[in-house]
Scaffold this motif. Structure first.
Motif, PDB file in Angstrom:
ATOM      1  N   TRP A   1       7.653 -10.881 -10.164  1.00  0.00           N
ATOM      2  CA  TRP A   1       6.450 -11.143  -9.375  1.00  0.00           C
ATOM      3  C   TRP A   1       5.256 -10.313  -9.825  1.00  0.00           C
ATOM      4  O   TRP A   1       4.151 -10.459  -9.283  1.00  0.00           O
ATOM      5  CB  TRP A   1       6.710 -10.927  -7.880  1.00  0.00           C
ATOM      6  N   TRP A   2       5.432  -9.456 -10.833  1.00  0.00           N
ATOM      7  CA  TRP A   2       4.330  -8.607 -11.287  1.00  0.00           C
ATOM      8  C   TRP A   2       3.194  -9.431 -11.903  1.00  0.00           C
ATOM      9  O   TRP A   2       2.031  -9.055 -11.811  1.00  0.00           O
ATOM     10  CB  TRP A   2       4.850  -7.588 -12.298  1.00  0.00           C
ATOM     11  N   HIS A   3       3.519 -10.553 -12.509  1.00  0.00           N
ATOM     12  CA  HIS A   3       2.479 -11.380 -13.146  1.00  0.00           C
ATOM     13  C   HIS A   3       1.463 -11.833 -12.096  1.00  0.00           C
ATOM     14  O   HIS A   3       1.823 -12.452 -11.101  1.00  0.00           O
ATOM     15  CB  HIS A   3       3.103 -12.613 -13.818  1.00  0.00           C
ATOM     16  N   GLY A   4       0.209 -11.507 -12.310  1.00  0.00           N
ATOM     17  CA  GLY A   4      -0.858 -11.872 -11.371  1.00  0.00           C
ATOM     18  C   GLY A   4      -0.995 -10.941 -10.190  1.00  0.00           C
ATOM     19  O   GLY A   4      -1.922 -11.086  -9.381  1.00  0.00           O
ATOM     20  N   PHE A   5      -0.086  -9.946 -10.098  1.00  0.00           N
ATOM     21  CA  PHE A   5      -0.071  -9.067  -8.926  1.00  0.00           C
ATOM     22  C   PHE A   5      -1.326  -8.203  -8.847  1.00  0.00           C
ATOM     23  O   PHE A   5      -1.936  -8.052  -7.785  1.00  0.00           O
ATOM     24  CB  PHE A   5       1.175  -8.193  -8.957  1.00  0.00           C
ATOM     25  N   GLU A   6      -1.726  -7.604  -9.956  1.00  0.00           N
ATOM     26  CA  GLU A   6      -2.837  -6.667  -9.915  1.00  0.00           C
ATOM     27  C   GLU A   6      -4.130  -7.334  -9.483  1.00  0.00           C
ATOM     28  O   GLU A   6      -4.926  -6.748  -8.728  1.00  0.00           O
ATOM     29  CB  GLU A   6      -3.022  -5.970 -11.261  1.00  0.00           C
ATOM     30  N   THR A   7      -4.333  -8.574  -9.920  1.00  0.00           N
ATOM     31  CA  THR A   7      -5.535  -9.307  -9.503  1.00  0.00           C
ATOM     32  C   THR A   7      -5.561  -9.483  -7.991  1.00  0.00           C
ATOM     33  O   THR A   7      -6.598  -9.277  -7.342  1.00  0.00           O
ATOM     34  CB  THR A   7      -5.587 -10.672 -10.187  1.00  0.00           C
ATOM     35  N   ARG A   8      -4.411  -9.843  -7.409  1.00  0.00           N
ATOM     36  CA  ARG A   8      -4.336  -9.988  -5.955  1.00  0.00           C
ATOM     37  C   ARG A   8      -4.514  -8.641  -5.263  1.00  0.00           C
ATOM     38  O   ARG A   8      -5.170  -8.542  -4.227  1.00  0.00           O
ATOM     39  CB  ARG A   8      -3.011 -10.622  -5.525  1.00  0.00           C
ATOM     40  N   ALA A   9      -3.923  -7.604  -5.845  1.00  0.00           N
ATOM     41  CA  ALA A   9      -4.015  -6.278  -5.228  1.00  0.00           C
ATOM     42  C   ALA A   9      -5.465  -5.805  -5.161  1.00  0.00           C
ATOM     43  O   ALA A   9      -5.891  -5.217  -4.161  1.00  0.00           O
ATOM     44  CB  ALA A   9      -3.161  -5.281  -6.008  1.00  0.00           C
ATOM     45  N   VAL A  10      -6.239  -6.055  -6.211  1.00  0.00           N
ATOM     46  CA  VAL A  10      -7.663  -5.707  -6.195  1.00  0.00           C
ATOM     47  C   VAL A  10      -8.349  -6.353  -5.005  1.00  0.00           C
ATOM     48  O   VAL A  10      -9.112  -5.700  -4.263  1.00  0.00           O
ATOM     49  CB  VAL A  10      -8.344  -6.146  -7.509  1.00  0.00           C
ATOM     50  N   ARG A  11      -8.077  -7.615  -4.773  1.00  0.00           N
ATOM     51  CA  ARG A  11      -8.735  -8.341  -3.685  1.00  0.00           C
ATOM     52  C   ARG A  11      -8.289  -7.839  -2.312  1.00  0.00           C
ATOM     53  O   ARG A  11      -9.097  -7.775  -1.378  1.00  0.00           O
ATOM     54  CB  ARG A  11      -8.492  -9.845  -3.848  1.00  0.00           C
ATOM     55  N   HIS A  12      -7.044  -7.437  -2.215  1.00  0.00           N
ATOM     56  CA  HIS A  12      -6.585  -6.892  -0.936  1.00  0.00           C
ATOM     57  C   HIS A  12      -7.189  -5.515  -0.659  1.00  0.00           C
ATOM     58  O   HIS A  12      -7.493  -5.189   0.501  1.00  0.00           O
ATOM     59  CB  HIS A  12      -5.062  -6.841  -0.894  1.00  0.00           C
ATOM     60  N   VAL A  13      -7.377  -4.700  -1.693  1.00  0.00           N
ATOM     61  CA  VAL A  13      -8.056  -3.425  -1.477  1.00  0.00           C
ATOM     62  C   VAL A  13      -9.465  -3.673  -0.943  1.00  0.00           C
ATOM     63  O   VAL A  13      -9.903  -3.046   0.039  1.00  0.00           O
ATOM     64  CB  VAL A  13      -8.116  -2.590  -2.773  1.00  0.00           C
ATOM     65  N   LEU A  14     -10.170  -4.609  -1.552  1.00  0.00           N
ATOM     66  CA  LEU A  14     -11.543  -4.892  -1.123  1.00  0.00           C
ATOM     67  C   LEU A  14     -11.582  -5.425   0.301  1.00  0.00           C
ATOM     68  O   LEU A  14     -12.422  -5.019   1.115  1.00  0.00           O
ATOM     69  CB  LEU A  14     -12.190  -5.885  -2.091  1.00  0.00           C
ATOM     70  N   ALA A  15     -10.659  -6.334   0.631  1.00  0.00           N
ATOM     71  CA  ALA A  15     -10.623  -6.876   1.989  1.00  0.00           C
ATOM     72  C   ALA A  15     -10.302  -5.792   3.010  1.00  0.00           C
ATOM     73  O   ALA A  15     -10.891  -5.747   4.100  1.00  0.00           O
ATOM     74  CB  ALA A  15      -9.601  -8.018   2.071  1.00  0.00           C
ATOM     75  N   CYS A  16      -9.387  -4.893   2.669  1.00  0.00           N
ATOM     76  CA  CYS A  16      -9.021  -3.821   3.600  1.00  0.00           C
ATOM     77  C   CYS A  16     -10.134  -2.789   3.733  1.00  0.00           C
ATOM     78  O   CYS A  16     -10.355  -2.252   4.826  1.00  0.00           O
ATOM     79  CB  CYS A  16      -7.723  -3.164   3.155  1.00  0.00           C
TER      80      CYS A  16
END
Length: 341
Positions: A275-290
């Protein structure tokens, strides 16, 4: 039996005796614990020296705006106390003492003194890098271990309804309603998150839920745990390190370094998983949303001044308009927008 109030010592003593959990004549020391918004919490000490923390889930949370969640969520925490020790170092998770589903009560082993709350240490500018590494290792271990046993855990933790009320609605959707220009962006992030079901997601991975005893981190409060997108946990937890960089100007660079160390430690544990593929891109967006949600959601960070809230809101909105492609660039971009001490 009608619902009791565990913060009333007479009611709690009678309840424990009536349910056979302590003898009726046992001398108990009890004191309410403050700081939480979703539960009543009491510290209890028995004559043997054994100490418990007793929690009772609230249907209406203790915040300024109306915020409701079914108290049955405490059963999730009971399950978490059973499962999390399998994925974390010894002593990281307190032992479960008992659970009462009818009264929405749970008791766990209390952490002996001396200990400190990690949030309090961080707010005092004490971002010990060994503890930051532990923070990354614990979350990485939970995500790695539970991801490898997802099929086994899905029937137990597949329900996301508590996460929906306590996080998605209260943090993301509420903050989106306060910031209409990014509301569609937040809704698209929610939709993407709902499609990703890879690991146990703690949902409240925060320094306030960490105790430090003899340098070792101990993790508490697991009532919104579910099978979902581990990127949310990175967003939620990273926000606390970055918000403290905002709050403590003199420590800004150090908290930026801590955020980098946290991410690299975590990534080292999980970056070989499917599941690591594409994970960092999503994580960036979750940091910003939080980062935005902890300003404009139902539970804003209480330690940020009005000026700091404005500064964080503007930084989050600017970065949302052109999201960085990696966590490292996000950390550096946020720190840069905070300015120098």
């Amino acid at each position: 039996m009608p619902l009791i109030d565990i913060e009333d010592p007479i009611q709690l003593r009678a309840y424990l005796a009536a349910t056979g959990r302590v003898p009726a004549d046992e001398q108990l020391e009890m004191r309410p614990l403050s700081g939480g918004v979703s539960n009543r919490t009491v510290w209890l000490t028995r004559p043997t020296g054994e100490a418990w923390v007793i929690k009772q889930a609230l249907a209406k949370l203790r915040v300024q705006v109306d915020w409701f969640s079914p108290p049955e969520r405490l059963h999730v925490e009971s399950l978490a106390l059973e499962w999390l020790p399998r994925f974390t170092p010894d002593g990281t998770i307190p032992a479960l003492i008992f659970e009462d589903r009818e009264q929405h009560i749970l008791a766990m082993q209390a952490i002996p003194q001396p200990h400190d709350n990690w949030k309090s240490l961080l707010l005092a500018g004490k971002a010990d890098l060994n503890q930051v590494q532990q923070f990354g290792q614990i979350l990485g271990g939970i995500h790695r271990g539970s991801g490898l046993r997802r099929a086994e855990l899905e029937p137990l933790f597949g329900d996301q309804s508590f996460f929906e009320t306590l996080r998605v609605e209260a943090y993301y959707r509420y903050a989106g309603a306060q910031n209409p220009p990014v509301q569609d962006w937040i809704e698209s992030l929610i939709a993407a998150m709902e499609r990703e079901r890879h690991t146990l997601v703690h949902g409240d991975y925060s320094p306030k839920n960490i105790l430090v005893r003899h340098g070792k981190l101990i993790l508490l409060d697991h009532e919104v745990m579910h099978i979902g997108d581990p990127a949310f946990d990175i967003g939620f937890s990273m926000t606390h390190l970055l918000s403290k960089a905002n709050h403590l100007a003199a420590q800004r660079s150090h908290f930026g370094d801590a955020a980098h160390l946290y991410w690299s430690t975590y990534a080292h544990v999980v970056d070989d998983l499917p599941w690591w593929h594409g994970f960092e891109t999503r994580a960036v967006r979750h940091v910003l949303a939080c980062l935005l949600a902890r300003i404009d959601g139902r539970s804003p960070l209480e330690y940020l001044s009005a000026e700091a809230r404005t500064r964080q809101r503007m930084a989050a909105l600017a970065l949302i308009s052109a999201p960085p492609d990696c966590i490292g660039a996000l950390i550096d971009g946020f720190i840069a927008q905070m300015g120098s001490a």
